[in-house]
Design a protein around this motif. Structure first.
Motif, PDB file in Angstrom:
ATOM      1  N   LEU A   1      -9.054   5.902   5.304  1.00  0.00           N
ATOM      2  CA  LEU A   1      -8.583   4.614   5.811  1.00  0.00           C
ATOM      3  C   LEU A   1      -9.513   4.058   6.890  1.00  0.00           C
ATOM      4  O   LEU A   1      -9.787   2.857   6.913  1.00  0.00           O
ATOM      5  N   VAL A   2      -9.989   4.944   7.754  1.00  0.00           N
ATOM      6  CA  VAL A   2     -10.921   4.485   8.794  1.00  0.00           C
ATOM      7  C   VAL A   2     -12.176   3.889   8.145  1.00  0.00           C
ATOM      8  O   VAL A   2     -12.670   2.841   8.551  1.00  0.00           O
TER       9      VAL A   2
ATOM     10  N   LEU B   1       0.897   4.240  -2.739  1.00  0.00           N
ATOM     11  CA  LEU B   1       0.619   5.624  -2.325  1.00  0.00           C
ATOM     12  C   LEU B   1       1.730   6.569  -2.781  1.00  0.00           C
ATOM     13  O   LEU B   1       1.469   7.705  -3.169  1.00  0.00           O
TER      14      LEU B   1
ATOM     15  N   ALA C   1     -10.654   0.535   5.880  1.00  0.00           N
ATOM     16  CA  ALA C   1      -9.542  -0.335   6.311  1.00  0.00           C
ATOM     17  C   ALA C   1      -9.809  -1.811   6.010  1.00  0.00           C
ATOM     18  O   ALA C   1      -8.934  -2.506   5.479  1.00  0.00           O
TER      19      ALA C   1
ATOM     20  N   ILE D   1      -4.256  16.559   3.303  1.00  0.00           N
ATOM     21  CA  ILE D   1      -4.003  15.214   2.749  1.00  0.00           C
ATOM     22  C   ILE D   1      -3.999  14.182   3.884  1.00  0.00           C
ATOM     23  O   ILE D   1      -4.658  13.145   3.787  1.00  0.00           O
ATOM     24  N   SER D   2      -3.262  14.469   4.959  1.00  0.00           N
ATOM     25  CA  SER D   2      -3.166  13.511   6.072  1.00  0.00           C
ATOM     26  C   SER D   2      -4.534  13.251   6.691  1.00  0.00           C
ATOM     27  O   SER D   2      -4.913  12.103   6.925  1.00  0.00           O
TER      28      SER D   2
ATOM     29  N   LEU E   1       0.850  -1.194   0.000  1.00  0.00           N
ATOM     30  CA  LEU E   1       0.000   0.000   0.000  1.00  0.00           C
ATOM     31  C   LEU E   1       0.890   1.249   0.000  1.00  0.00           C
ATOM     32  O   LEU E   1       0.643   2.192  -0.759  1.00  0.00           O
ATOM     33  N   ASN E   2       1.936   1.229   0.809  1.00  0.00           N
ATOM     34  CA  ASN E   2       2.854   2.371   0.865  1.00  0.00           C
ATOM     35  C   ASN E   2       3.481   2.647  -0.499  1.00  0.00           C
ATOM     36  O   ASN E   2       3.603   3.796  -0.910  1.00  0.00           O
TER      37      ASN E   2
ATOM     38  N   LEU F   1      -0.858  19.952   3.157  1.00  0.00           N
ATOM     39  CA  LEU F   1      -0.335  18.670   3.641  1.00  0.00           C
ATOM     40  C   LEU F   1      -1.205  18.119   4.776  1.00  0.00           C
ATOM     41  O   LEU F   1      -1.462  16.917   4.846  1.00  0.00           O
TER      42      LEU F   1
ATOM     43  N   ILE G   1       1.366  10.427  -4.683  1.00  0.00           N
ATOM     44  CA  ILE G   1       1.645  11.661  -3.934  1.00  0.00           C
ATOM     45  C   ILE G   1       1.614  12.944  -4.792  1.00  0.00           C
ATOM     46  O   ILE G   1       0.948  13.911  -4.407  1.00  0.00           O
TER      47      ILE G   1
ATOM     48  N   GLU H   1      -1.009  15.941  -3.938  1.00  0.00           N
ATOM     49  CA  GLU H   1      -0.558  17.282  -3.547  1.00  0.00           C
ATOM     50  C   GLU H   1      -1.125  18.345  -4.481  1.00  0.00           C
ATOM     51  O   GLU H   1      -1.572  19.398  -4.033  1.00  0.00           O
TER      52      GLU H   1
ATOM     53  N   TYR I   1      -6.740  11.330   4.302  1.00  0.00           N
ATOM     54  CA  TYR I   1      -6.310   9.936   4.176  1.00  0.00           C
ATOM     55  C   TYR I   1      -6.720   9.129   5.413  1.00  0.00           C
ATOM     56  O   TYR I   1      -7.137   7.983   5.293  1.00  0.00           O
ATOM     57  N   SER I   2      -6.623   9.750   6.593  1.00  0.00           N
ATOM     58  CA  SER I   2      -7.058   9.064   7.816  1.00  0.00           C
ATOM     59  C   SER I   2      -8.535   8.711   7.723  1.00  0.00           C
ATOM     60  O   SER I   2      -8.939   7.587   8.046  1.00  0.00           O
TER      61      SER I   2
ATOM     62  N   ILE J   1      -9.492  -2.613   2.329  1.00  0.00           N
ATOM     63  CA  ILE J   1      -8.116  -2.440   1.847  1.00  0.00           C
ATOM     64  C   ILE J   1      -7.255  -3.636   2.253  1.00  0.00           C
ATOM     65  O   ILE J   1      -6.460  -4.143   1.459  1.00  0.00           O
TER      66      ILE J   1
END
Lengths: 99, 160
Positions: B43-44, B10, B47, B35-36, B6-7, B32, B14, B18, B39-40, B50
């Motif tokens: 993902l919540v 991602l 999850a 984005i964080s 996944l990393n 930034l 990026i 951005e 993304y949280s 994924i």
């Protein structure tokens, strides 16, 4: 071929299906009015694109974002932890049954 | 799917994330954060699915489609969050000097322009992004384009 504004817009943006492209080009060949519209639309597209910010990601920013996203993955995705606990539970279940 | 996979997916997304976040707010640190946070939230919400996604066996075409889907959903969260933070982001937008005509537009018009012009989104993807019907897209396109070119049209009329 009946040329419509949808065809013109798609042609200018380069998304007209390939099979229609040659038909479209031959249909407008002798039509200066449509050619003028196409030129105007092309100019407009260039202008629009120049007015939209095209931010370029620096190495530093990419690293910051990457680190942030990885940290979030570590916090939220608990796949390994769950599966490890499941494995332990399974072993304990089996052990209990065997006894 | 393993976190490492996944990393690495991602990492490829990026620059586009951005670009999109910066279109929502023209200040790096705020973009930034956006984005964080987005993304949280993404993902919540996702999850479980994924973790179940098995991208290891995908070929390059399927992987590219997977990345597009991932990017679409994360950008959608960025947009939704930007809408919620609207008034907080406005102060950053007011400071901007470059691309003034773009940043004077509302968030929806900015999102529409960057998706359709920079990322080449077609109608189907735009409808899914904005959760709207085809006729709404016509309105969004009209508002975005006319708003962006407002000053240029005025100038042309004056020059004529």
């Amino acid at each position: 071929m009946n040329v419509t504004y949808a065809h013109i817009n798609a042609y200018v943006r380069g998304v007209l299906p390939r099979e229609l492209e040659s038909k479209f080009e031959s249909a407008i060949q002798d039509d200066p009015k449509i050619q003028e519209i196409i030129e105007r639309k092309k100019d407009e597209l260039v202008l629009i694109n120049s007015l939209i910010p095209a931010r370029k990601t620096t190495k530093r920013t990419a690293t910051i974002i990457q680190n942030d996203l990885e940290l979030i993955n570590d916090e939220i995705l608990t796949e390994e932890k769950t599966s490890f606990l499941d494995k332990v539970a399974k072993v304990l279940d089996t052990t209990v049954l065997e006894f | 799917m393993k976190k490492e996979e996944l990393n690495s997916q991602l990492k490829i997304l990026i620059p586009n994330l951005e670009k999109f976040a910066y279109a929502m707010v023209p200040e790096e640190s705020v973009a930034l954060d956006l984005i964080s946070d987005a993304y949280s939230v993404f993902l919540v919400k996702n999850a479980d699915s994924i973790i179940k996604d098995e991208i290891e066996d995908l070929n390059s075409k399927e992987l590219s489609f997977y990345r597009k889907k991932l990017s679409h959903h994360i950008m959608k969260e960025i947009y939704q969050l930007a809408l919620k933070k609207g008034s907080m982001l406005k102060s950053e937008v007011n400071k901007v000097r470059e691309f003034k005509s773009f940043y004077e537009l509302d968030l929806r018009s900015r999102a529409f322009l960057i998706l359709s012009h920079t990322f080449g989104y077609k109608d189907q993807a735009l409808k899914s992004f904005f959760d709207c019907e085809a006729h709404d897209l016509i309105e969004y396109k009209h508002n975005a384009t006319c708003g962006l070119l407002k000053d240029y049209q005025d100038t042309r009329e004056v020059n004529v």
